[in-house]
Design a protein around this motif. Sequence first.
Motif, PDB file in Angstrom:
ATOM      1  N   GLU A   1     -11.805 -67.723  23.290  1.00  0.00           N
ATOM      2  CA  GLU A   1     -10.803 -67.545  22.240  1.00  0.00           C
ATOM      3  C   GLU A   1      -9.416 -67.387  22.852  1.00  0.00           C
ATOM      4  O   GLU A   1      -8.448 -67.987  22.382  1.00  0.00           O
ATOM      5  CB  GLU A   1     -11.125 -66.308  21.399  1.00  0.00           C
ATOM      6  N   THR A   2      -9.320 -66.589  23.887  1.00  0.00           N
ATOM      7  CA  THR A   2      -8.031 -66.333  24.523  1.00  0.00           C
ATOM      8  C   THR A   2      -7.497 -67.593  25.198  1.00  0.00           C
ATOM      9  O   THR A   2      -6.316 -67.909  25.078  1.00  0.00           O
ATOM     10  CB  THR A   2      -8.153 -65.190  25.543  1.00  0.00           C
ATOM     11  N   VAL A   3      -8.364 -68.315  25.889  1.00  0.00           N
ATOM     12  CA  VAL A   3      -7.952 -69.535  26.584  1.00  0.00           C
ATOM     13  C   VAL A   3      -7.488 -70.591  25.584  1.00  0.00           C
ATOM     14  O   VAL A   3      -6.467 -71.259  25.805  1.00  0.00           O
ATOM     15  CB  VAL A   3      -9.096 -70.067  27.478  1.00  0.00           C
TER      16      VAL A   3
ATOM     17  N   LYS B   1      -9.208 -75.190  32.633  1.00  0.00           N
ATOM     18  CA  LYS B   1     -10.636 -75.276  32.926  1.00  0.00           C
ATOM     19  C   LYS B   1     -10.979 -74.449  34.164  1.00  0.00           C
ATOM     20  O   LYS B   1     -11.981 -73.720  34.179  1.00  0.00           O
ATOM     21  CB  LYS B   1     -11.028 -76.735  33.142  1.00  0.00           C
ATOM     22  N   LEU B   2     -10.136 -74.499  35.183  1.00  0.00           N
ATOM     23  CA  LEU B   2     -10.365 -73.750  36.408  1.00  0.00           C
ATOM     24  C   LEU B   2     -10.301 -72.244  36.155  1.00  0.00           C
ATOM     25  O   LEU B   2     -11.193 -71.500  36.567  1.00  0.00           O
ATOM     26  CB  LEU B   2      -9.342 -74.147  37.474  1.00  0.00           C
ATOM     27  N   ILE B   3      -9.289 -71.784  35.450  1.00  0.00           N
ATOM     28  CA  ILE B   3      -9.139 -70.346  35.203  1.00  0.00           C
ATOM     29  C   ILE B   3     -10.238 -69.855  34.271  1.00  0.00           C
ATOM     30  O   ILE B   3     -10.726 -68.732  34.423  1.00  0.00           O
ATOM     31  CB  ILE B   3      -7.728 -70.001  34.669  1.00  0.00           C
ATOM     32  N   THR B   4     -10.667 -70.696  33.320  1.00  0.00           N
ATOM     33  CA  THR B   4     -11.757 -70.313  32.424  1.00  0.00           C
ATOM     34  C   THR B   4     -13.044 -70.120  33.206  1.00  0.00           C
ATOM     35  O   THR B   4     -13.764 -69.132  33.000  1.00  0.00           O
ATOM     36  CB  THR B   4     -11.961 -71.384  31.334  1.00  0.00           C
ATOM     37  N   ALA B   5     -13.336 -71.031  34.109  1.00  0.00           N
ATOM     38  CA  ALA B   5     -14.541 -70.909  34.935  1.00  0.00           C
ATOM     39  C   ALA B   5     -14.484 -69.648  35.795  1.00  0.00           C
ATOM     40  O   ALA B   5     -15.494 -68.936  35.932  1.00  0.00           O
ATOM     41  CB  ALA B   5     -14.693 -72.140  35.819  1.00  0.00           C
ATOM     42  N   ASP B   6     -13.327 -69.360  36.354  1.00  0.00           N
ATOM     43  CA  ASP B   6     -13.191 -68.152  37.174  1.00  0.00           C
ATOM     44  C   ASP B   6     -13.374 -66.881  36.346  1.00  0.00           C
ATOM     45  O   ASP B   6     -14.042 -65.947  36.769  1.00  0.00           O
ATOM     46  CB  ASP B   6     -11.829 -68.114  37.872  1.00  0.00           C
TER      47      ASP B   6
ATOM     48  N   LEU C   1      -2.525 -64.781  31.078  1.00  0.00           N
ATOM     49  CA  LEU C   1      -3.825 -65.062  30.466  1.00  0.00           C
ATOM     50  C   LEU C   1      -4.844 -64.017  30.876  1.00  0.00           C
ATOM     51  O   LEU C   1      -5.559 -63.465  30.033  1.00  0.00           O
ATOM     52  CB  LEU C   1      -4.310 -66.457  30.868  1.00  0.00           C
ATOM     53  N   LYS C   2      -4.915 -63.730  32.146  1.00  0.00           N
ATOM     54  CA  LYS C   2      -5.864 -62.737  32.642  1.00  0.00           C
ATOM     55  C   LYS C   2      -5.583 -61.369  32.015  1.00  0.00           C
ATOM     56  O   LYS C   2      -6.502 -60.662  31.597  1.00  0.00           O
ATOM     57  CB  LYS C   2      -5.761 -62.649  34.165  1.00  0.00           C
TER      58      LYS C   2
END
Length: 104
Positions: free
Chosen positions: A69-71, A86-91, A44-45
């Motif tokens: 969009e990617t998430v 949600k955690l990775i999006t916030a980061d 994802l990153k």
Amino acid sequence: MKTKNKMVGAGIGLAALAAAGTYFLYGKRGAKNREAVTAWALQLKGQVLEKMEKLTNANQEAYNELVMETVERFGRVKNVSASELKLITADLKSAWSHIDRELK
């Protein structure tokens, strides 16, 4: 002239890429992030960073839209829980302040 602009854009993209990666792994919650990073998180990153290199208008709004969009797409394709996304999006979104400093 076009080649020079492309080179400058590539340099800015690489600097932003490095800043985002460094912040994610070594920022305030870096140790916790390193423990939690799995293959899907790295994919994802990587996708976000690839799309960010192609971003012509690098600002926080465009970056956050790109992340969302990617998430969303990644969440539909991979078997990932909503809380993990949600955690990775916030980061990823919180990394903008560090990326912005590198761009200036």
